[in-house]
Design an enzyme around this catalytic site. Structure first.
Site, PDB file in Angstrom:
ATOM      1  N   HIS A  37      37.795  39.377  34.498  1.00  0.00           N
ATOM      2  CA  HIS A  37      36.808  38.337  34.814  1.00  0.00           C
ATOM      3  C   HIS A  37      35.383  38.839  34.577  1.00  0.00           C
ATOM      4  O   HIS A  37      34.542  38.118  34.060  1.00  0.00           O
ATOM      5  CB  HIS A  37      36.962  37.864  36.262  1.00  0.00           C
ATOM      6  CG  HIS A  37      37.957  36.770  36.419  1.00  0.00           C
ATOM      7  ND1 HIS A  37      39.307  36.984  36.355  1.00  0.00           N
ATOM      8  CD2 HIS A  37      37.785  35.442  36.637  1.00  0.00           C
ATOM      9  CE1 HIS A  37      39.935  35.826  36.534  1.00  0.00           C
ATOM     10  NE2 HIS A  37      39.033  34.884  36.697  1.00  0.00           N
ATOM     11  N   LYS A 102      46.324  34.056  45.796  1.00  0.00           N
ATOM     12  CA  LYS A 102      46.629  33.971  47.219  1.00  0.00           C
ATOM     13  C   LYS A 102      45.362  34.291  47.995  1.00  0.00           C
ATOM     14  O   LYS A 102      44.495  35.035  47.517  1.00  0.00           O
ATOM     15  CB  LYS A 102      47.781  34.903  47.612  1.00  0.00           C
ATOM     16  CG  LYS A 102      47.469  36.376  47.458  1.00  0.00           C
ATOM     17  CD  LYS A 102      48.641  37.228  47.877  1.00  0.00           C
ATOM     18  CE  LYS A 102      48.270  38.714  47.734  1.00  0.00           C
ATOM     19  NZ  LYS A 102      49.356  39.587  48.120  1.00  0.00           N
TER      20      LYS A 102
END
Length: 190
Positions: A37, A102
């Site tokens: 990222h 999550k």
């Protein structure tokens, strides 16, 4: 009820989803964790092309284990999503429609999701070996030097996820907790 959706995930489909919806995804999803990222956002800042088109894409926050002989991929369970929170709004603004991971997301990510019509899906942690059975093809498309954290293109079939945060900003971690407490408070002690 379980919804079946195909990727790429269009904005109209994403905006119809609601917190708590069970979804089976089929199509292409991409893997990326925090190191990937960071590199993607550096490319955006530099005005350079990305190694994949984020428009209507879904990114899975996962660093799969190595594949055993004869397998497509190793165990592929979700990683904690907050590590991508600094980068997610940049990709969402470019059209990223879904994220799978999550854990909770921060206010900036949720605001970006609401603005651009994106959703956050949860996959069940600890079920990586089972989730990997839904992955039919896997190939590294960038950042091979990152090993497990390389950017991958996955082809998935009936990949099970739950909508944790919808495009309205509803958050299952909040609404689910409230509903549970209301249920508990309504019961009389034995």
């Amino acid at each position: 009820m379980t919804l079946r959706l195909k990727t790429p995930l269009g904005e109209a489909d994403a905006r119809k989803l609601r917190t708590g919806d069970s979804v089976l995804l089929t199509g292409v999803i991409y893997t990326a964790r925090d190191a990937a990222h960071k590199r993607l956002c550096e490319l955006v800042e530099a005005g350079k092309p990305l190694p994949f088109d984020p428009m209507d894409a879904v990114v899975y926050y996962v660093g799969p284990t190595p594949a055993a002989p004869g397998q497509i991929i190793g165990s592929a369970g979700p990683t904690t999503s907050y590590r991508m929170d600094a980068y997610a709004p940049t990709l969402i603004a470019l059209g990223l429609r879904g994220m799978i991971g999550k854990g909770r997301r921060n206010a900036a990510v949720i605001a970006s999701m609401k603005q651009h019509g994106a959703v956050y899906f949860g996959a069940i942690g600890g079920c990586g070996a089972l989730l990997s059975k839904c992955i039919k093809k896997a190939e590294v498309i960038a950042y091979e030097d990152l090993g497990a954290e390389a950017l991958r293109r996955l082809e998935v079939e009936d990949f099970p996820v739950t909508v944790i945060i919808d495009a309205l900003g509803n958050d299952l971690y909040e609404t689910g907790r409230r509903a549970y407490l209301e249920q508990c408070n309504g019961k009389q002690p034995h």
